[in-house]
Design a protein around this motif. Structure first.
Motif, short mmCIF file in Angstrom:
data_model
loop_
_atom_site.label_atom_id
_atom_site.label_comp_id
_atom_site.label_asym_id
_atom_site.label_seq_id
_atom_site.Cartn_x
_atom_site.Cartn_y
_atom_site.Cartn_z
N GLY A 74 0.76 1.63 -2.77
CA GLY A 74 -0.34 0.78 -3.22
C GLY A 74 -1.69 1.15 -2.65
N LEU A 108 -0.04 -8.87 1.75
CA LEU A 108 -0.29 -7.60 1.08
C LEU A 108 0.01 -6.46 2.04
CD1 LEU A 108 -3.53 -8.74 -0.69
CD2 LEU A 108 -1.41 -8.14 -1.83
N SER A 141 -5.99 -0.99 -7.43
CA SER A 141 -6.16 -2.14 -8.34
C SER A 141 -5.12 -2.18 -9.45
CB SER A 141 -7.56 -2.10 -8.96
OG SER A 141 -7.74 -0.90 -9.71
N HIS A 184 -4.47 -10.74 -5.73
CA HIS A 184 -4.31 -10.66 -4.28
C HIS A 184 -4.61 -12.01 -3.60
CE1 HIS A 184 -5.15 -6.04 -4.59
NE2 HIS A 184 -4.00 -6.40 -5.13
N THR A 210 -0.02 -3.23 -7.09
CA THR A 210 -0.12 -4.02 -5.88
C THR A 210 1.20 -3.97 -5.12
OG1 THR A 210 -1.75 -5.54 -6.83
CG2 THR A 210 -0.43 -6.37 -4.98
N THR A 211 1.11 -3.70 -3.82
CA THR A 211 2.30 -3.72 -2.97
C THR A 211 2.28 -4.99 -2.11
OG1 THR A 211 1.07 -2.19 -1.54
CG2 THR A 211 2.86 -1.27 -2.85
N ALA A 241 -7.13 -7.57 -10.07
CA ALA A 241 -6.42 -7.29 -8.82
C ALA A 241 -6.87 -8.25 -7.71
CB ALA A 241 -6.66 -5.84 -8.39
N ARG A 296 -6.99 -0.80 -1.32
CA ARG A 296 -5.96 -1.36 -2.18
C ARG A 296 -6.12 -0.86 -3.62
NH1 ARG A 296 -6.43 -7.54 0.19
NH2 ARG A 296 -5.36 -7.13 2.19
N ARG A 319 6.62 -4.11 -5.71
CA ARG A 319 5.48 -3.48 -6.38
C ARG A 319 5.27 -4.11 -7.76
NH1 ARG A 319 6.14 2.60 -6.94
NH2 ARG A 319 8.31 2.09 -7.37
N LYS A 354 -8.93 -3.88 2.44
CA LYS A 354 -9.22 -4.23 1.05
C LYS A 354 -9.72 -3.04 0.24
CE LYS A 354 -10.12 -9.20 1.51
NZ LYS A 354 -11.10 -10.28 1.27
#
Length: 408
Positions: A176, A325, A335, A315, A338-339, A311, A333, A376, A330
């Motif tokens: 991610g 997360l 978009s 989040h 997402t992990t 995203a 990360r 994920r 940030k």
């Protein structure tokens, strides 16, 4: 005469009783094809919208017909826009992102040459293995899953190993991470090295400027933000990369991925006629062209902005649920994918299985270095919307309510 007729009759009877095939026709293929509709919110492939599915259902014509060459030219222009490049050597490989990865490495690297790969997930690992298989001297820089590299760390490794190619995944879908790119291309050129970037999980969903950022080889796949079926892989080579490729001492190990042949098939070599190399997947070309047209209609900058806003909304909602997360910073990360830290006390496989069975919705566990560590969720292209975020959140809440949680 009567004996002759009797022989002919017996021969026909015998032939009728003896089958020429020993394997009977499979009963499964005597039933109609049934494919379920699912919400494809894993790390890929994504859902394919009707417009792109319909494009792929157009009639098959010859892979060397002038109409196909025109479609291929449209695809080339779309890739140049998506990659933000003016590279003439821009095309789509017949295959998935792995095929493009091998095309990049097999054409630029010769046996015995030095290759450096940045490993912060599975894609750096795979690039290293591909280079090892063709006899390159492979070195790696390694960051923990969820981490990334500073430009100082990259320069130190470039100075030490003096590679001909440096590989980096822009969007590392296994962890991610969206890796910063600014300044790395200039560092590679300082050390006479080609900068190779994997953008399979990021292109169209996060800002990337191939020419401006000094990227020499860039590739992606059709099945993520582009929302086309898997099977075509856009790729582009800079002039610097082409000089290395077309002045190599040995032929590339793969005939199928030999850029000199692909360049001719895609009309990138300036020759007046195109020579048969392989049968291009014409219906996949239709779909890829349409997916690029969709991106052009929305506009790159609007697509980047939409993916980022969705995203951030996702989040924030995850954190409000008490979930963590996986990528701490940030700015790093991704978009599109997402992990989420695998919820403590739960079996991640039970969660993903429950969500698929109960909500007809795909999310995934980790991959490579992130196996067992994360869930994920991919929201790419047409799937990137707040309504789909809400759908995922509802499914996650339901799973956490009904799946078994250990007391440990």
């Amino acid at each position: 005469m009567e004996n002759h007729l009797l022989w002919f009759y017996c021969a026909c009877r015998t032939a009728g009783n003896m089958s020429s095939v020993s394997v009977p026709p499979p009963k499964c293929l005597q039933k109609p094809l049934v494919v379920p509709h699912r919400h494809m919110f894993g790390p890929g492939p994504s859902n394919v919208p009707p417009r792109i599915l319909e494009a792929g259902a157009n009639p098959v014509i010859g892979h060397m017909h002038p109409e196909i060459f025109e479609i291929m030219s449209d695809i080339k222009s779309g890739i140049q826009y998506m990659f933000q490049t003016q590279n003439n050597m821009t095309l789509a490989v017949s295959g998935t992102g792995h095929t493009a990865m091998e095309c990049a490495i097999f054409n630029t690297v010769e046996p015995g040459e030095s290759v450096l790969t940045a490993v912060n997930g599975i894609w750096g690992e795979r690039a290293a293995e591909m280079a090892e298989r063709i006899g390159a001297r492979v070195n790696t820089i390694v960051a923990p899953p969820g981490g990334f590299f500073t430009n100082a760390e990259i320069e130190q490794a470039l100075s030490k190993h003096r590679p001909v190619v440096f590989f980096l995944a822009h969007g590392e879908s296994s962890t991610g991470v969206l890796h910063p790119l600014d300044g790395i291309g200039q560092l590679c050129h300082k050390y006479n090295c080609l900068f190779l970037v994997d953008s399979v999980a990021s292109i169209g969903g996060a800002p990337l400027y191939m020419d401006q950022q000094g990227i020499d080889i860039l590739y992606t796949g059709s099945q993520k933000v582009l929302n086309a079926p898997p099977g075509t892989a856009p790729i582009s080579f800079s002039e610097r990369a082409c000089q290395k490729i077309f002045n190599r001492r040995t032929k590339p190990v793969s005939f199928f991925l030999d850029l000199s042949w692909l360049a001719n098939y895609w009309g990138c070599d300036g020759k007046p006629s195109r020579v048969y190399h392989h049968t291009g997947p014409v219906t996949a070309f239709y779909s890829l062209r349409e997916s690029l047209a969709v991106l052009v209609e929305e506009g790159l900058e609007k697509s980047w902005e939409r993916h980022q806003k969705v995203a951030e909304y996702f989040h924030a909602c995850l954190e409000n649920m008490g979930l963590k997360l996986f990528v701490k910073e940030k700015k790093a990360r991704l978009s599109t994918v997402t992990t989420i830290v695998a919820p403590h006390g739960y079996d991640w496989k039970e969660i993903t299985t429950y969500i698929m069975k109960t909500h007809n919705l795909e999310i995934s566990g980790g991959l490579g270095p992130s196996v067992g560590l994360v869930l994920r969720v991919g929201l790419m292209g047409c799937n990137s919307s707040k309504a789909n975020v809400d759908m995922v959140l509802a499914a996650l809440k339901d799973a956490l309510k009904h799946c078994h949680k250990s007391k440990v």
